[in-house]
Design a protein around this motif. Sequence first.
Motif, mmCIF file in Angstrom:
data_model
loop_
_atom_site.group_PDB
_atom_site.id
_atom_site.type_symbol
_atom_site.label_atom_id
_atom_site.label_comp_id
_atom_site.label_asym_id
_atom_site.label_seq_id
_atom_site.Cartn_x
_atom_site.Cartn_y
_atom_site.Cartn_z
ATOM 1 N N VAL A 396 0.835 -1.207 0.000
ATOM 2 C CA VAL A 396 0.000 0.000 0.000
ATOM 3 C C VAL A 396 0.868 1.255 0.000
ATOM 4 C CG1 VAL A 396 -1.931 -1.092 1.232
ATOM 5 C CG2 VAL A 396 -0.088 0.001 2.538
ATOM 6 N N ASP A 397 0.244 2.389 -0.293
ATOM 7 C CA ASP A 397 0.896 3.678 -0.080
ATOM 8 C C ASP A 397 1.149 3.860 1.416
ATOM 9 O OD1 ASP A 397 0.711 4.225 -2.767
ATOM 10 O OD2 ASP A 397 -1.039 5.523 -2.576
ATOM 11 N N GLY A 398 2.286 4.425 1.752
ATOM 12 C CA GLY A 398 2.629 4.566 3.153
ATOM 13 C C GLY A 398 1.803 5.587 3.898
ATOM 14 N N ILE A 399 1.506 6.714 3.266
ATOM 15 C CA ILE A 399 0.759 7.786 3.897
ATOM 16 C C ILE A 399 -0.372 8.229 2.975
ATOM 17 C CG2 ILE A 399 0.858 10.079 4.931
ATOM 18 C CD1 ILE A 399 2.699 8.211 6.397
ATOM 19 N N THR A 400 -1.579 8.264 3.502
ATOM 20 C CA THR A 400 -2.723 8.809 2.757
ATOM 21 C C THR A 400 -3.534 9.707 3.676
ATOM 22 O OG1 THR A 400 -4.201 6.964 3.298
ATOM 23 C CG2 THR A 400 -2.872 6.744 1.299
ATOM 24 N N THR A 401 -4.224 10.651 3.087
ATOM 25 C CA THR A 401 -5.102 11.544 3.846
ATOM 26 C C THR A 401 -6.430 11.680 3.115
ATOM 27 O OG1 THR A 401 -3.170 12.792 4.594
ATOM 28 C CG2 THR A 401 -5.312 13.799 4.964
#
Length: 406
Positions: A396-401
């Motif tokens: 997965v992407d490490g950081i999402t908002t």
Amino acid sequence: MEQDIHKKLAAAADKCGLDIADGQVRRSSSRFCFGVEHGDYNGMELFGVGTDRFIWLAFKPNTSGRVRIFSENFPEDGIVDFALGDAAQPEALKDSWARFPHGVETILRREDYALSTGFDAVLFGNIPGGGMSRSASLALNLILTFFEVNAVEIEDGMRIVDLAQMVETDYIGSPCGKLDQIMIYFAKAGMGTYFNPNMGTIDHIPFGGNADDFRIVSLDTGTMRPGLEKSTYKIRRDECDKMKELLNEKFGYASLAEVSTPEKFAEATAYIETVAPASVGRLKYLYEAQTRFAETLEAWRSGDVTQVGKNFRADGIGLRDDYVISGPELETMCDIARTVPGVLGERMLGGGDKGASGALIEADAFAALKATVEAAYPLCQPEFADKFAIHSCRTVDGITTAPLSV
């Protein structure tokens, strides 16, 4: 699942009187390292992926000048509440998770970032307590939240990594490297993250085959590891730092990564045997893991997941026998997994002693692995019969908002 987590966070905020309505949710991942585990503080190349065990932090700026955070994982701690500029020292917080928001505020202020806006927040996480980088995930999440509510823009991702490391090393006293922070902050779905410390570069490498052919599995032993500062990680770190000093004095090596050829390894081993014989095994693991690294990278690029798994297993044996940083529950999980057809490789993860092991498996082997672990692990480790868990993970992407959605 995401919708349910958002509702959980909103309900907790309402119960605690925190205002996160119409706020944001930042999600930070865990990580899975394919090499070189424990190579980061020894100057070595790193490769791994972000995985879908997460910390979710729902937040909204406030006008009180205070940071107010509630953790659904530690409800007995209540709301962590302090004024900007008035964060506590770590000894006042003992071993509480509250050290992280206090520590992030302390480090950012020390590094001259202007913090004038506080925030209300609720967090929840499902990352195992040891092995998949829960502390790094939390530190990164909080740093980015402090920056967002205070309109601080940082374009250099490695600066964020450095700050997250400072929270652990300078404030909490945990002697971690940067592997965890790098693998989480830079993670991209479907990609492996390759860090070259000599160049200071990050490259994202797609898997060269069909990603549906394999699974990454977290084997959570149900054990809880204390901070790295209280574990054998610190002992190994100190030993490696001492070896680096000795080899620098004798041969001019700037890091243990420079012990990179058979000739250098033989020379270095012969010397270390005379001045620090207990550390020879640590050097042996690092050298052998480093020699496998290029092969692992190429196997990933070409889609040879069998070779990736073979090297992952070899690293695990080295961590167990030579680096001596595993633990009985971690190795129980590995011993069980190794008996299951379709398991390509398995080893302990992270700082060692306790927490989670991991496995790389053929996709259709998960059901058999899960059933075997569920049958055997409680018999071998009855103390943790109702605490362990098995998770099939994806990259997965490490950081999402995203906006808070309820």
